[in-house]
Design a protein around this motif. Sequence first.
Motif, PDB file in Angstrom:
ATOM      1  N   UNK A   4       0.840  -1.201   0.000  1.00 50.99           N
ATOM      2  CA  UNK A   4       0.000   0.000   0.000  1.00 50.99           C
ATOM      3  C   UNK A   4       0.871   1.246   0.000  1.00 50.99           C
ATOM      4  N   UNK A   5       0.650   2.133  -0.981  1.00 54.24           N
ATOM      5  CA  UNK A   5       1.399   3.387  -1.062  1.00 54.24           C
ATOM      6  C   UNK A   5       0.574   4.408  -1.849  1.00 54.24           C
ATOM      7  N   UNK A   6       0.852   5.704  -1.683  1.00 57.52           N
ATOM      8  CA  UNK A   6       0.099   6.726  -2.406  1.00 57.52           C
ATOM      9  C   UNK A   6       0.434   6.725  -3.902  1.00 57.52           C
ATOM     10  N   UNK A   7      -0.557   7.082  -4.695  1.00 56.67           N
ATOM     11  CA  UNK A   7      -0.342   7.203  -6.136  1.00 56.67           C
ATOM     12  C   UNK A   7      -1.231   8.313  -6.676  1.00 56.67           C
ATOM     13  N   UNK A   8      -0.726   9.011  -7.651  1.00 55.74           N
ATOM     14  CA  UNK A   8      -1.489  10.045  -8.372  1.00 55.74           C
ATOM     15  C   UNK A   8      -1.710   9.541  -9.784  1.00 55.74           C
ATOM     16  N   UNK A   9      -2.969   9.614 -10.261  1.00 55.82           N
ATOM     17  CA  UNK A   9      -3.175   9.264 -11.658  1.00 55.82           C
ATOM     18  C   UNK A   9      -3.919  10.381 -12.375  1.00 55.82           C
TER      19      UNK A   9
END
Length: 208
Positions: A4-9
């Motif tokens: 689990x980690x942050x992501x920007x799409x």
Amino acid sequence: MKLAFPVRFVEGERVVQTTADEVGETGAYVISTAPPAVGAGVTLSLYLPDAAEPVNASGLVRTVERGEHRPGFGVDFTGIAEDGLVRIRKVLQLAQSTGAPNLRAFQRTPVELTALIITPKGTVETRIRDISPAGMFIEMEKIPAFAAVFPVLVPLPDGQPPLLVTVQSVRQETGTASKRAGVGVRFVGGTDEFRTRLDAFLRPGTPR
């Protein structure tokens, strides 16, 4: 691998700061309550724990899940720099060395912050016990259902207005003598301002 980690799409003009819960050298699984269509092109920024700067990639949506527990999309990388792949490999190797089947890329930081939960009947004020770039634990007497999605206002001590973020319940805890009941949530819908201000709070002094 589950991580689990942050992501920007980014899809067209839509920008979403959310969470990924799976990553490999060829792709990732991104949590989204409104996923792009299969075949859509997206650009991604993967916020890994080894550095403040994200790994940037382009990708093609290969699968879409609309179930309430794990809504989102699987994406195949179509463009990613070699140094980005090296970073992903190193993070995966470190995660695999722990032997745990499901891992957070970032540990949560104990805090004393207010949470303003927005409900159809009004706003409920409560407390955030801990927080990370990917999620937080909110103390709540009336615990929402597992996988429930709801908006929360988070006032940070930076003198600016509270941050609005959409979260999803992923863990429930009943109260004990030493801890209040509550719910662990992951971030599934935030803005770039949300990411910038949260990171500045969690990593004070990091150049931006």
